[in-house]
Design an enzyme around this catalytic site. Structure first.
Site, PDB file in Angstrom:
ATOM      1  N   GLY A  10       0.668  -1.247   0.053  1.00  0.00           N
ATOM      2  CA  GLY A  10       0.035   0.089   0.070  1.00  0.00           C
ATOM      3  C   GLY A  10       0.799   1.152  -0.073  1.00  0.00           C
ATOM      4  CE1 TYR A 163      -9.185  -0.927  10.644  1.00  0.00           C
ATOM      5  CE2 TYR A 163      -9.450  -0.044  13.023  1.00  0.00           C
ATOM      6  CZ  TYR A 163      -8.647  -0.166  11.605  1.00  0.00           C
ATOM      7  OH  TYR A 163      -7.584   0.598  11.484  1.00  0.00           O
TER       8      TYR A 163
END
Length: 277
Positions: A10, A163
């Site tokens: 990323g 999450y």
């Protein structure tokens, strides 16, 4: 970091881009991953021009295990050495989504992707006397628990719960990796609340309301990357493994993250989920 090679997942935006830029300035060869070829090449050129670093670009969608495997194979082919792996990719999805592998997306991207990529790159990492695995977790891990009876939220899904579970999984993975691989330094970290596009693809109602108000008080990506850069490069962390960092300082992670039985069970479940595909 001169002469060392760091692979940052990323690395085309947000904290990942800032991490790559920072390590490049310290003299590292930098390898970044991204999903968009144009954006990845533009980012690579910016890093080269700003730091003078050698930059490698890899394209992969890490929600797909086949893509993770292809990325690992290409990295092993193109990078003679890998000294640092920064597991930076992560995301938040308010609604339950499945990947091409039929796995809930939060678990797949935030936990299984770094778990599998690290495993595939370990032989190359262990050839480096400097080997470090840095995993970007979150303070949200303190609110997480591993629900083995509903790991993928099939019965009940909450974006926030998924999450937090995935971030706890990051820390448990780090602690277990440190126990299993003493030749590799493994540490996790909390980057802080950073102003990025995080969660923008599928935000929850609270996020849509609060983020615009809080954005002026959030860290910049460069400041958010400081702890990642510290964990990847600080000389005093040579041999320091199984840690958790925030604001470039060692911190105690949540009590449940030190449960070795939990970490071992999660490791086995994760192995099963990546072996089946």
């Amino acid at each position: 970091m001169h002469g060392r090679t760091a692979l940052i997942t990323g690395g085309t935006g947000g904290i990942g881009r800032a991490t790559a830029m920072g390590l490049g300035r310290l003299g590292a060869n930098v390898a970044i991953t991204g999903r968009d070829a144009v954006r990845a090449e533009e980012t690579a050129q910016e890093i080269r021009e700003s730091t003078g670093a050698t930059v490698f670009v890899f394209l992969a969608d890490l929600s797909s295990q086949a893509e993770v495997r292809r990325l690992a194979a290409e990295a092993l082919d193109r990078l003679p050495t890998i000294d640092v792996l920064v597991n930076n990719v992560g995301g938040y999805w308010d609604t339950r989504q499945l990947t091409v592998d039929g796995i809930e997306r939060t678990l797949a991207v935030n936990h299984l992707a770094p778990f599998l990529l690290t495993e595939l790159l370990l032989p190359r990492l262990k050839r480096s006397a400097y080997a470090r695995v840095v995993t970007v977790a979150s303070q949200a891990h303190t609110q997480g628990w591993i629900d083995f009876d509903d790991l993928q939220g099939e019965r009940s899904y909450s974006g926030a719960r998924a999450y937090s579970q995935s971030k706890l999984a990051n820390v448990l993975f780090t602690h277990e990796l440190a126990r299993r691989q003493p030749r590799v330094t493994a540490n996790a970290l909390h980057p802080g609340v950073v102003s990025t596009a995080f969660g923008a693809a599928d935000p929850g109602r609270t996020q849509r309301l609060l983020v615009p108000l809080l954005r002026p008080f959030m860290k910049s990506p460069a400041r958010g990357a400081e702890t990642s850069i510290y964990a990847a490069s600080a000389p005093e962390l040579v041999g320091a493994t199984g840690g958790y960092f925030a604001n470039s300082r060692s911190r105690r992670s949540a009590p449940q993250s030190y449960n070795q039985d939990l970490a071992s069970r999660l490791w086995q479940v994760s192995e099963d989920l990546v072996r089946a595909r």
